[in-house]
Design a protein around this motif. Structure first.
Motif, short mmCIF file in Angstrom:
data_model
loop_
_atom_site.label_atom_id
_atom_site.label_comp_id
_atom_site.label_asym_id
_atom_site.label_seq_id
_atom_site.Cartn_x
_atom_site.Cartn_y
_atom_site.Cartn_z
N THR A 159 0.83 -1.20 0.00
CA THR A 159 0.00 0.00 0.00
C THR A 159 0.87 1.25 0.00
O THR A 159 1.83 1.35 0.76
N LEU A 160 0.50 2.21 -0.87
CA LEU A 160 1.19 3.49 -0.94
C LEU A 160 0.24 4.61 -0.53
O LEU A 160 -0.91 4.36 -0.16
N ALA A 161 0.72 5.85 -0.62
CA ALA A 161 -0.09 7.01 -0.20
C ALA A 161 -1.40 7.06 -0.97
O ALA A 161 -1.41 6.93 -2.20
N PRO A 162 -2.53 7.24 -0.27
CA PRO A 162 -3.83 7.24 -0.95
C PRO A 162 -4.07 8.53 -1.73
O PRO A 162 -3.39 9.55 -1.51
N LEU A 163 -5.03 8.47 -2.65
CA LEU A 163 -5.49 9.68 -3.32
C LEU A 163 -5.95 10.72 -2.29
O LEU A 163 -6.47 10.35 -1.24
N PRO A 164 -5.79 12.01 -2.58
CA PRO A 164 -6.29 13.03 -1.66
C PRO A 164 -7.81 12.96 -1.45
O PRO A 164 -8.31 13.37 -0.41
N LYS A 165 -8.54 12.45 -2.45
CA LYS A 165 -9.98 12.27 -2.34
C LYS A 165 -10.35 10.85 -2.75
O LYS A 165 -9.70 10.26 -3.60
N ALA A 166 -11.40 10.33 -2.13
CA ALA A 166 -11.92 9.02 -2.54
C ALA A 166 -12.70 9.20 -3.84
O ALA A 166 -13.68 9.95 -3.88
N GLN A 167 -12.26 8.54 -4.91
CA GLN A 167 -12.86 8.74 -6.23
C GLN A 167 -13.02 7.42 -6.96
O GLN A 167 -12.09 6.60 -6.99
N GLY A 168 -14.21 7.21 -7.56
CA GLY A 168 -14.46 6.05 -8.39
C GLY A 168 -14.90 6.51 -9.77
O GLY A 168 -15.37 7.63 -9.94
N GLY A 169 -14.77 5.64 -10.77
CA GLY A 169 -15.12 6.03 -12.13
C GLY A 169 -14.12 6.97 -12.75
O GLY A 169 -14.46 7.78 -13.62
N LEU A 170 -12.88 6.89 -12.31
CA LEU A 170 -11.81 7.79 -12.73
C LEU A 170 -10.94 7.12 -13.78
O LEU A 170 -11.13 5.95 -14.13
N THR A 171 -9.95 7.86 -14.29
CA THR A 171 -8.97 7.30 -15.21
C THR A 171 -7.61 7.84 -14.85
O THR A 171 -7.48 8.91 -14.23
N CYS A 172 -6.55 7.11 -15.22
CA CYS A 172 -5.19 7.58 -14.90
C CYS A 172 -4.21 7.05 -15.93
O CYS A 172 -4.47 6.08 -16.63
N GLN A 173 -3.07 7.74 -15.99
CA GLN A 173 -2.01 7.37 -16.92
C GLN A 173 -0.64 7.67 -16.32
O GLN A 173 -0.49 8.62 -15.54
N ALA A 174 0.34 6.85 -16.69
CA ALA A 174 1.73 7.16 -16.40
C ALA A 174 2.25 8.05 -17.52
O ALA A 174 2.10 7.73 -18.70
#
Length: 331
Positions: A234-249
């Motif tokens: 486990t690493l540092a969590p998102l600042p907000k709890a969010q679902g239905g999101l997208t992300c990229q490196a």
């Protein structure tokens, strides 16, 4: 006076950070669509299926497939899916595109969870059915690693029912598809069962971020799978709890966009979060001009492309919007 000076300094820092990034528009999708998982194959962006709000609170589910090359003015049609489908995972490879799972419409409802596996060779005229997954699976995440296509989490059908939105449960299943043989194997389970998360691979680490549970709502959790140790941490969590999101490196960091919430009437998140693996911290770096959830994203041509999605919680206000996000200053 002192507080005013501090506020002015913070404003200047914030403006400088925002100027590090540029937003632009790319060719819009031919139709509004959300709950899509775009991918890149042979230097083309591929979008397949999805949904939007229809009449009488019913969903309009799509079977159309679209492709776009960088620099092209319009999306072009590609071979359609065998049936209408939403929340199906797409995985692009040099040989073509895999479609894994997703919901279809059946006699029992529009949320019939499937274990379907299909492959589209971009030179062929139709999708080829392959051996199904060992489990039904939708709203999941993947990583294309050296030993195959890893898939983890998502929603799987309950034993009793399969067809309605609540006829599924969160899963921690972690499977690996060998794209050459079509054979599945299992891997260490995702520590937190969840759906509607996002994931990226960065420096041989598979990050699974955010998401939600069927009964408990949005999550901020951030878990990572090491290809070397074959273990999760486990690493540092998102600042907000969010679902239905997208992300990229992108350029050595992780960027997170969008998502929705259902409390207080519901809404959509507009923050753009950046995770620095060097500092192991999150920061807010921009604001989405058109905040959306259920959108998809890819990295191509040194830009993050944000595709489709909806500007309101649920299936309402589904968009054709395609945005491009680019870092203007290289550190």
């Amino acid at each position: 006076m002192k507080s005013a000076l501090v506020a002015a300094i913070l404003l200047t820092i914030s403006a400088a950070a925002a100027s590090d990034y540029r937003w632009s528009l790319a060719p819009s999708l031919p139709v509004p669509v959300q709950e899509i998982y775009p991918t890149v194959s042979q230097q083309q962006i591929i979008v397949a299926g999805g949904l939007r709000a229809g009449k009488g609170n019913l969903l309009e589910i799509d079977d159309r497939v679209w492709r776009l090359s960088p620099g092209a003015a319009h999306w072009q049609p590609a071979p359609a899916l065998p049936e209408r489908r939403h929340h199906a995972l797409l995985v692009g490879t040099d040989k073509g595109v895999w479609s894994l799972g997703g919901f279809i419409e059946s006699d029992t409802g529009q949320w019939t969870n499937t274990s379907t596996v299909m492959f589209l060779d971009q030179d062929s005229e139709s999708w080829q059915l392959k051996e199904p997954m060992p489990v039904t699976l939708s709203e999941t995440v993947y990583a294309h690693l050296s030993d195959g296509i890893h898939v983890a989490g998502g929603r799987s059908a309950t034993k009793q029912k399969n067809g309605q939105w609540l006829d599924s449960k969160d899963t921690n299943w972690h499977g690996v598809l060998n794209p050459d043989t079509g054979i599945w194997s299992t891997a260490p389970v995702l520590p937190t069962p969840r759906n509607s998360a996002c994931s990226v691979v960065l420096d041989a680490q598979w990050h699974v971020i955010g998401g939600r549970t069927v009964e408990g709502g949005n999550l901020a959790i951030h878990e990572v799978f090491s290809t070397e140790t074959r273990k999760w941490k486990t690493l540092a969590p998102l600042p907000k709890a969010q679902g239905g999101l997208t992300c990229q490196a992108y350029q050595g960091d992780i960027y997170v966009f969008g998502g929705e919430y259902f409390t207080d009437g519901g809404g959509v998140y507009h923050d753009v979060w950046r995770y620095s693996p060097r500092k192991r911290t999150w920061s807010s770096v921009s604001t989405m001009p058109v905040p959306r959830h259920g959108l998809g994203s890819v990295v191509l041509d040194n830009k993050i492309w944000l595709i489709g999605g909806a500007a309101k919680a649920g299936a309402r206000d589904t968009k054709t919007t395609v945005s491009q996000f680019q870092r203007a200053i290289h550190r």
